[in-house]
Design a protein around this motif. Structure first.
Motif, PDB file in Angstrom:
ATOM      1  N   SER A 115      -4.912   4.021  -7.082  1.00  0.00           N
ATOM      2  CA  SER A 115      -3.559   3.587  -7.449  1.00  0.00           C
ATOM      3  C   SER A 115      -3.589   2.080  -7.626  1.00  0.00           C
ATOM      4  O   SER A 115      -4.426   1.378  -7.039  1.00  0.00           O
ATOM      5  CB  SER A 115      -2.528   3.962  -6.379  1.00  0.00           C
ATOM      6  N   ALA A 129      -5.302  -4.305  -1.360  1.00  0.00           N
ATOM      7  CA  ALA A 129      -6.634  -4.611  -0.825  1.00  0.00           C
ATOM      8  C   ALA A 129      -7.126  -5.996  -1.235  1.00  0.00           C
ATOM      9  O   ALA A 129      -8.118  -6.487  -0.690  1.00  0.00           O
ATOM     10  CB  ALA A 129      -7.634  -3.554  -1.297  1.00  0.00           C
ATOM     11  N   ALA A 141       0.817  -1.212   0.000  1.00  0.00           N
ATOM     12  CA  ALA A 141       0.000   0.000   0.000  1.00  0.00           C
ATOM     13  C   ALA A 141       0.852   1.264   0.000  1.00  0.00           C
ATOM     14  O   ALA A 141       0.392   2.326  -0.423  1.00  0.00           O
ATOM     15  CB  ALA A 141      -0.936   0.005   1.199  1.00  0.00           C
ATOM     16  N   ASP A 142       2.105   1.155   0.464  1.00  0.00           N
ATOM     17  CA  ASP A 142       2.976   2.331   0.561  1.00  0.00           C
ATOM     18  C   ASP A 142       3.805   2.552  -0.705  1.00  0.00           C
ATOM     19  O   ASP A 142       4.517   3.557  -0.809  1.00  0.00           O
ATOM     20  CB  ASP A 142       3.929   2.185   1.753  1.00  0.00           C
ATOM     21  N   SER A 199      -2.782   0.360  -4.208  1.00  0.00           N
ATOM     22  CA  SER A 199      -3.889   0.190  -3.264  1.00  0.00           C
ATOM     23  C   SER A 199      -4.814  -0.937  -3.708  1.00  0.00           C
ATOM     24  O   SER A 199      -5.368  -1.671  -2.880  1.00  0.00           O
ATOM     25  CB  SER A 199      -4.669   1.495  -3.114  1.00  0.00           C
TER      26      SER A 199
END
Length: 221
Positions: free
Chosen positions: A120, A127, A33-34, A123
């Motif tokens: 993005s 998820a 996620a980063d 993301s």
């Protein structure tokens, strides 16, 4: 009857030893996620170029790839022109394989589409539940370029995605454990294997990547 995770861990421990497992059953510290999407394109591209080639050679040349493809900027590579392709094919700092170079453009478009729909690509991937890794592998194989087989799953693992890798050792262990019977290539077999991984994850509380490694270590190399 399918073996329990505790039984598999015991088999792996007897084969490899507690110290070995302690060193190798670690979870990636990378947080998907980063990441920025250019890093995903970079890792996908590295996996594509490593397929069927010396990984060491690709790793040594990777700084040249980063420079040639402008640090894998998504927008820039999505609009790769014929002139860009000619320039890349003349660049001795990279491996000059036209089809693999074009996969960078195609995967940039794929990631751009995900970013437009989900904020993005990072993301979106972060998820996606580990309980359906096979669904994600099918998606990147279908919508991406040259990300089928082991290329996509290994790339996602290096990016921090917690998914099982259906290597030869893992497939052998899944058979030994009574989870599947035969190859894990069809969608039905992959779903059955995923269900087994999910069961062991619920039993142990361990990440899917750890379970994948325990399986690999529970059978002969």
């Amino acid at each position: 009857m399918m073996k329990t995770y505790a039984e598999l861990l015991d088999i792996a421990t007897k084969r490899k030893g507690e110290e070995f497992l302690a060193d190798h059953l670690t979870v990636s510290e990378v947080s998907l996620a980063d990441l920025t999407d250019d890093r995903i394109l970079s890792e996908f591209s590295r996996g594509v170029f490593q397929a069927g080639f010396s990984w060491k050679v690709i790793d040594n040349k990777w700084p040249g790839f980063e420079e040639a493809f402008e640090r894998f900027d998504i927008a820039r590579n999505a609009f790769m022109s014929d002139e860009d392709l000619d320039r890349h094919l003349a660049n001795k700092a990279i491996v000059r394989n036209a089809q693999k170079i074009l996969s960078i453009r195609d995967n940039a478009i794929f990631l751009s589409d995900l970013a437009q729909a989900h904020g993005s690509a990072a993301s979106f991937f972060a998820a996606w539940p580990s309980t359906d890794a096979v669904g994600l592998y099918d998606l990147i194989k279908t919508r991406g370029s040259r990300l089928g087989g082991m290329t996509g799953p290994y790339s996602l693992r290096r990016l921090g995605y917690d998914g099982v890798i259906f290597s030869k050792s893992v497939v052998s262990a899944l058979n030994m454990a009574g989870a599947v019977d035969g190859a894990v290539t069809s969608k039905t077999a992959m779903r059955k294997a995923q269900e087994a991984i999910n069961t062991w994850a619920e039993e142990s509380g361990q990440p899917h990547a750890v379970i994948s490694r325990v399986l690999a270590f529970s059978v002969p190399d």
